[in-house]
Structures are given as structure tokens and as C-alpha cells.
Design a protein around this motif. Structure first.
Motif, PDB file in Angstrom:
ATOM      1  N   LEU A  70      73.620 -31.982  89.994  1.00  0.00           N
ATOM      2  CA  LEU A  70      73.347 -32.632  91.268  1.00  0.00           C
ATOM      3  C   LEU A  70      72.078 -33.478  91.218  1.00  0.00           C
ATOM      4  CD1 LEU A  70      74.234 -29.822  93.860  1.00  0.00           C
ATOM      5  CD2 LEU A  70      75.668 -31.689  93.015  1.00  0.00           C
ATOM      6  N   TYR A  71      71.098 -33.057  90.464  1.00  0.00           N
ATOM      7  CA  TYR A  71      69.844 -33.804  90.376  1.00  0.00           C
ATOM      8  C   TYR A  71      69.894 -34.910  89.316  1.00  0.00           C
ATOM      9  CZ  TYR A  71      66.900 -31.049  93.510  1.00  0.00           C
ATOM     10  OH  TYR A  71      66.332 -30.455  94.622  1.00  0.00           O
ATOM     11  N   ALA A  72      70.925 -34.949  88.484  1.00  0.00           N
ATOM     12  CA  ALA A  72      70.967 -35.907  87.373  1.00  0.00           C
ATOM     13  C   ALA A  72      70.872 -37.367  87.830  1.00  0.00           C
ATOM     14  CB  ALA A  72      72.229 -35.682  86.544  1.00  0.00           C
ATOM     15  N   PRO A  73      71.616 -37.821  88.855  1.00  0.00           N
ATOM     16  CA  PRO A  73      71.520 -39.233  89.241  1.00  0.00           C
ATOM     17  C   PRO A  73      70.337 -39.564  90.150  1.00  0.00           C
ATOM     18  CG  PRO A  73      73.186 -38.165  90.562  1.00  0.00           C
ATOM     19  CD  PRO A  73      72.674 -37.125  89.604  1.00  0.00           C
ATOM     20  N   VAL A  74      69.527 -38.576  90.507  1.00  0.00           N
ATOM     21  CA  VAL A  74      68.415 -38.797  91.434  1.00  0.00           C
ATOM     22  C   VAL A  74      67.212 -39.334  90.657  1.00  0.00           C
ATOM     23  CG1 VAL A  74      66.899 -37.735  93.142  1.00  0.00           C
ATOM     24  CG2 VAL A  74      69.259 -36.936  92.900  1.00  0.00           C
ATOM     25  N   LYS A  75      66.712 -40.492  91.076  1.00  0.00           N
ATOM     26  CA  LYS A  75      65.545 -41.079  90.428  1.00  0.00           C
ATOM     27  C   LYS A  75      64.265 -40.497  91.015  1.00  0.00           C
ATOM     28  CE  LYS A  75      67.943 -45.415  89.435  1.00  0.00           C
ATOM     29  NZ  LYS A  75      67.957 -46.890  89.617  1.00  0.00           N
ATOM     30  N   ALA A  76      63.234 -40.455  90.179  1.00  0.00           N
ATOM     31  CA  ALA A  76      61.981 -39.803  90.590  1.00  0.00           C
ATOM     32  C   ALA A  76      61.331 -40.507  91.763  1.00  0.00           C
ATOM     33  CB  ALA A  76      61.020 -39.741  89.404  1.00  0.00           C
ATOM     34  N   GLU A  77      61.509 -41.827  91.881  1.00  0.00           N
ATOM     35  CA  GLU A  77      60.872 -42.580  92.965  1.00  0.00           C
ATOM     36  C   GLU A  77      61.815 -42.849  94.124  1.00  0.00           C
ATOM     37  OE1 GLU A  77      62.756 -45.375  90.062  1.00  0.00           O
ATOM     38  OE2 GLU A  77      61.478 -43.588  89.982  1.00  0.00           O
ATOM     39  N   ALA A  78      62.978 -42.224  94.134  1.00  0.00           N
ATOM     40  CA  ALA A  78      63.980 -42.507  95.167  1.00  0.00           C
ATOM     41  C   ALA A  78      63.501 -42.036  96.537  1.00  0.00           C
ATOM     42  CB  ALA A  78      65.304 -41.826  94.815  1.00  0.00           C
ATOM     43  N   THR A  79      63.758 -42.875  97.532  1.00  0.00           N
ATOM     44  CA  THR A  79      63.473 -42.519  98.930  1.00  0.00           C
ATOM     45  C   THR A  79      64.753 -42.347  99.744  1.00  0.00           C
ATOM     46  OG1 THR A  79      63.252 -44.871  99.490  1.00  0.00           O
ATOM     47  CG2 THR A  79      61.233 -43.666  98.891  1.00  0.00           C
ATOM     48  N   GLU A 110      70.599 -39.370  97.253  1.00  0.00           N
ATOM     49  CA  GLU A 110      71.808 -39.549  96.441  1.00  0.00           C
ATOM     50  C   GLU A 110      72.843 -38.547  96.935  1.00  0.00           C
ATOM     51  OE1 GLU A 110      74.102 -41.345  93.494  1.00  0.00           O
ATOM     52  OE2 GLU A 110      72.018 -41.825  93.989  1.00  0.00           O
ATOM     53  N   GLU A 111      73.986 -39.052  97.383  1.00  0.00           N
ATOM     54  CA  GLU A 111      74.974 -38.181  98.018  1.00  0.00           C
ATOM     55  C   GLU A 111      76.012 -37.687  97.014  1.00  0.00           C
ATOM     56  OE1 GLU A 111      74.997 -39.623 102.649  1.00  0.00           O
ATOM     57  OE2 GLU A 111      76.600 -40.315 101.338  1.00  0.00           O
ATOM     58  N   TRP A 112      76.351 -36.428  97.206  1.00  0.00           N
ATOM     59  CA  TRP A 112      77.418 -35.778  96.443  1.00  0.00           C
ATOM     60  C   TRP A 112      78.453 -35.247  97.425  1.00  0.00           C
ATOM     61  CZ3 TRP A 112      78.378 -34.723  91.216  1.00  0.00           C
ATOM     62  CH2 TRP A 112      77.413 -35.180  90.316  1.00  0.00           C
ATOM     63  N   SER A 137      79.762 -45.277  97.353  1.00  0.00           N
ATOM     64  CA  SER A 137      80.516 -44.038  97.478  1.00  0.00           C
ATOM     65  C   SER A 137      79.725 -42.922  96.833  1.00  0.00           C
ATOM     66  CB  SER A 137      81.893 -44.174  96.817  1.00  0.00           C
ATOM     67  OG  SER A 137      81.750 -44.477  95.444  1.00  0.00           O
ATOM     68  N   PRO A 138      80.015 -41.673  97.205  1.00  0.00           N
ATOM     69  CA  PRO A 138      79.248 -40.545  96.658  1.00  0.00           C
ATOM     70  C   PRO A 138      79.709 -40.158  95.265  1.00  0.00           C
ATOM     71  CG  PRO A 138      80.940 -39.731  98.125  1.00  0.00           C
ATOM     72  CD  PRO A 138      81.030 -41.237  98.175  1.00  0.00           C
ATOM     73  N   SER A 139      78.871 -39.440  94.585  1.00  0.00           N
ATOM     74  CA  SER A 139      79.316 -38.768  93.364  1.00  0.00           C
ATOM     75  C   SER A 139      80.205 -37.598  93.766  1.00  0.00           C
ATOM     76  CB  SER A 139      78.115 -38.281  92.552  1.00  0.00           C
ATOM     77  OG  SER A 139      77.280 -39.353  92.183  1.00  0.00           O
ATOM     78  N   LEU A 140      81.133 -37.248  92.912  1.00  0.00           N
ATOM     79  CA  LEU A 140      82.134 -36.237  93.246  1.00  0.00           C
ATOM     80  C   LEU A 140      81.946 -34.997  92.381  1.00  0.00           C
ATOM     81  CD1 LEU A 140      85.317 -38.499  93.527  1.00  0.00           C
ATOM     82  CD2 LEU A 140      83.717 -37.845  95.330  1.00  0.00           C
ATOM     83  N   MET A 142      70.789 -35.462  98.087  1.00  0.00           N
ATOM     84  CA  MET A 142      69.791 -35.078  97.101  1.00  0.00           C
ATOM     85  C   MET A 142      68.614 -36.056  97.079  1.00  0.00           C
ATOM     86  SD  MET A 142      71.291 -32.386  95.969  1.00  0.00           S
ATOM     87  CE  MET A 142      70.149 -31.984  94.650  1.00  0.00           C
ATOM     88  N   LEU A 143      67.416 -35.511  97.159  1.00  0.00           N
ATOM     89  CA  LEU A 143      66.171 -36.248  96.985  1.00  0.00           C
ATOM     90  C   LEU A 143      65.393 -35.606  95.842  1.00  0.00           C
ATOM     91  CD1 LEU A 143      65.088 -36.814 100.693  1.00  0.00           C
ATOM     92  CD2 LEU A 143      65.708 -38.594  99.051  1.00  0.00           C
ATOM     93  N   PRO A 144      64.422 -36.322  95.274  1.00  0.00           N
ATOM     94  CA  PRO A 144      63.656 -35.728  94.169  1.00  0.00           C
ATOM     95  C   PRO A 144      62.996 -34.422  94.591  1.00  0.00           C
ATOM     96  CG  PRO A 144      63.200 -38.070  94.344  1.00  0.00           C
ATOM     97  CD  PRO A 144      64.006 -37.710  95.551  1.00  0.00           C
ATOM     98  N   ALA A 145      63.077 -33.426  93.718  1.00  0.00           N
ATOM     99  CA  ALA A 145      62.445 -32.134  94.004  1.00  0.00           C
ATOM    100  C   ALA A 145      60.930 -32.334  94.114  1.00  0.00           C
ATOM    101  CB  ALA A 145      62.778 -31.150  92.893  1.00  0.00           C
ATOM    102  N   PRO A 146      60.264 -31.613  95.011  1.00  0.00           N
ATOM    103  CA  PRO A 146      60.764 -30.500  95.841  1.00  0.00           C
ATOM    104  C   PRO A 146      61.121 -30.906  97.274  1.00  0.00           C
ATOM    105  CG  PRO A 146      58.385 -30.473  95.828  1.00  0.00           C
ATOM    106  CD  PRO A 146      58.788 -31.675  95.032  1.00  0.00           C
ATOM    107  N   ALA A 147      61.568 -32.133  97.475  1.00  0.00           N
ATOM    108  CA  ALA A 147      61.928 -32.586  98.819  1.00  0.00           C
ATOM    109  C   ALA A 147      63.107 -31.768  99.343  1.00  0.00           C
ATOM    110  CB  ALA A 147      62.288 -34.061  98.790  1.00  0.00           C
ATOM    111  N   PRO A 148      63.156 -31.543 100.658  1.00  0.00           N
ATOM    112  CA  PRO A 148      64.276 -30.789 101.241  1.00  0.00           C
ATOM    113  C   PRO A 148      65.608 -31.498 101.000  1.00  0.00           C
ATOM    114  CG  PRO A 148      62.467 -30.983 102.803  1.00  0.00           C
ATOM    115  CD  PRO A 148      62.144 -31.898 101.674  1.00  0.00           C
ATOM    116  N   VAL A 149      66.649 -30.727 100.887  1.00  0.00           N
ATOM    117  CA  VAL A 149      67.999 -31.242 100.649  1.00  0.00           C
ATOM    118  C   VAL A 149      68.873 -30.858 101.834  1.00  0.00           C
ATOM    119  CG1 VAL A 149      70.034 -31.132  99.166  1.00  0.00           C
ATOM    120  CG2 VAL A 149      67.746 -31.120  98.151  1.00  0.00           C
ATOM    121  N   ASP A 150      69.423 -31.867 102.502  1.00  0.00           N
ATOM    122  CA  ASP A 150      70.342 -31.609 103.617  1.00  0.00           C
ATOM    123  C   ASP A 150      71.747 -31.389 103.085  1.00  0.00           C
ATOM    124  OD1 ASP A 150      68.364 -31.828 105.515  1.00  0.00           O
ATOM    125  OD2 ASP A 150      68.730 -33.955 105.909  1.00  0.00           O
ATOM    126  N   ILE A 151      72.401 -30.381 103.619  1.00  0.00           N
ATOM    127  CA  ILE A 151      73.770 -30.053 103.217  1.00  0.00           C
ATOM    128  C   ILE A 151      74.618 -29.954 104.487  1.00  0.00           C
ATOM    129  CG2 ILE A 151      75.283 -28.386 102.086  1.00  0.00           C
ATOM    130  CD1 ILE A 151      72.935 -27.523 100.379  1.00  0.00           C
TER     131      ILE A 151
END
Length: 275
Positions: free
Chosen positions: A81-90, A93-95, A130-133, A160-169
Motif C-alpha cells: 500500500l505504501y509502495a506508490p506513495v511518494k515521500a513529498e506527496a500531499t 494515493e488511493e487504493w 483511477s485507484p490502485s487495485l 495513503m499518505l507518507p508515514a506517519p500521516a493519518p490514513v483515511d479508510i
């Protein structure tokens, strides 16, 4: 045998004379066929015009490759889940993850939603955004499903946001009997009009209390083992525990009764002498 020079010179003339009747009849035969709209055989195949290619006016349709569906396991789900998330992303990244199962966890009712989810991968690939599946099978990953407190037949969206940012599900229950691939696409693109529930509480896979303190996986094993115990064995355990508790209570009551049985009876109050 000797040939004279005169005979040699006469050979070409004789050959021409022999061919001229054939060519004459051949020309007449071709003229006869042309009256019926039939063309005669070509004299030289090399001189025949090439057959032009016929254009149907239909261009070949480009085939869209479906988006890859990643299988999540207890060992790789977080890294995946964290693989496509970039370190500077704001922007998150949706799954889009399907939680499914087979006989044990879904009672063979998840075959339709799995087929629809696989078909939706092609439709998601054709979308500009579109999201990653992802896909979780609770028959194969019972500990993971128990650690998430995830039920089969549900769609999950991880933002998904860069850790340790909260992740909404968010999650949504699918209709196991009527769902189609377009329903899955519409459910994703129709937010928030289409009902999605936000996942909150102790069992949140990333931000929950159990996940933060490293208890989600041990609890997953505990609930998996608890669910693996046959119902008759569970009834025996409950019956044994109930009888043990009742025997202890009865023993305490008997001991109290025996302790009070040795005391002298209280005297009756004196009467006033009236009959």
C-alpha cells in the motif's frame, strides 16, 4: 543425316506458320468470351495488375490492458500500500481493495463479486485517474482479516499518505447477488453520493490503538484460533466452566451451612402467662 542450309533457313518460317492458326483461333475464342463479360486467361502472370487492397473503413480497436490487481497478505500488505506513495506527496494515493473469500469465510457467495472486480480492472485502466487495485482472500489470509476486523464482500478505500500521516479508510458492503463491474466503478466514482462508511476505532489497520501498540496481529491470531475451534468443542468448554463455577458456589454454601449448624438455638421469648 545431313541438313542443307536451305532447310535450316526454312525452319523459322515453318514454326511461324504452325503457330499462326493457333493464335488465330485463340484470338477468336477470347473475342467470343468477351461477349459474355468473361475475360480470357492472362498471357503473362507477371504483367497482370496487382490486386488493390480493399479498405473496410474500420480501424483496429486498441485493446486496453487491465490494471494489475495486487494480492495482499499478512507479510506484504503495508509495504504494497505504501509502495506508490511518494515521500513529498500531499495528495493521498488511493487504493481500492476487495475483501473476499471462498467456502469458509464467504460460503461460496463471493464468486460473482470477484468476477465483477476483475472486469472492473479494465474499466479503471481506461480512466485518466483511477485507484490502485488490491485483493484480500480471507480463506487464505484469516489472520490479516481478523486483525483488520474485516468482513468478506466489502470494498475498502485506503487514502495513503507518507508515514506517519493519518490514513483515511472507507468501506462499503457489496450486493453479492447482483453486483456488476460497472457497479464497482460507479461506487468509486460516485463518492460521497454513494454511501461509504468511515473505518474508525481500535481495529484501524494503521492508526488504530491495536496497530499502534503492535497488538493487531496477536489479536488476529487469537480470533482466528477462536474461530477455528469447532462449535461442539466450544460448548464442552462452556459447559465445563459453568459446572465448575456452580460446584464452587455450592461448596461455599455448604461450608457456610455447616459452620452455622453448631450454634445453640435461640431461646423463645417468655410468655405473659395468658392462655
Amino acid at each position: 543425316m545431313r541438313f542443307s542450309a536451305t532447310a535450316l533457313l526454312a525452319l523459322p518460317l515453318l514454326a511461324a506458320a504452325a503457330e499462326s492458326p493457333y493464335e488465330q483461333y485463340k484470338a477468336k475464342f477470347q473475342s467470343f468470351l468477351s461477349n459474355f463479360g468473361v475475360a480470357g486467361p492472362a498471357a503473362d502472370k507477371a504483367s497482370a495488375p496487382a490486386t488493390p487492397s480493399i479498405s473496410t473503413g474500420k480501424a483496429k480497436k486498441k485493446v486496453t490492458e487491465p490494471k494489475p490487481i495486487h494480492t495482499l497478505t499478512l507479510d506484504n500488505w503495508k509495504d504494497t500500500l505504501y509502495a506508490p506513495v511518494k515521500a513529498e506527496a500531499t495528495q493521498p494515493e488511493e487504493w481500492l481493495v476487495l475483501v473476499s473469500g471462498r467456502n469458509k469465510t464467504c460460503y461460496s457467495h463471493c464468486l460473482r463479486i470477484e468476477a465483477a472486480f476483475n472486469e472492473s480492472a479494465t474499466k479503471f485502466a481506461a480512466m485518466p485517474q483511477s485507484p490502485s487495485l488490491g485483493y484480500v482472500n480471507c480463506d487464505d489470509q484469516p489472520v490479516l482479516c481478523n486483525s483488520w476486523s474485516a468482513g468478506t464482500g466489502n470494498l475498502w478505500i485506503f487514502e495513503m499518505l507518507p508515514a506517519p500521516a493519518p490514513v483515511d479508510i472507507h468501506y462499503k458492503r457489496l450486493n453479492l447477488t447482483t453486483v456488476t463491474s460497472q457497479d464497482i466503478v460507479d461506487a468509486y466514482t460516485g463518492r460521497p453520493d454513494i454511501q461509504w462508511r468511515k473505518f474508525e476505532g481500535y481495529f484501524h489497520p494503521i492508526d488504530g490503538f491495536f496497530a499502534k501498540y503492535g497488538l493487531s496481529v496477536p489479536l488476529g491470531y487469537f480470533f482466528w484460533a477462536l474461530g477455528a475451534i469447532p462449535s461442539w468443542a466450544m460448548m464442552l468448554v462452556v459447559s465445563f466452566m459453568t459446572r465448575t463455577m456452580m460446584n464452587r458456589r455450592m461448596g461455599d454454601a455448604n461450608r457456610q451451612g455447616n459452620a452455622g449448624g453448631g450454634a445453640a438455638p435461640r431461646a423463645a421469648p417468655p410468655g405473659d402467662g395468658r392462655s
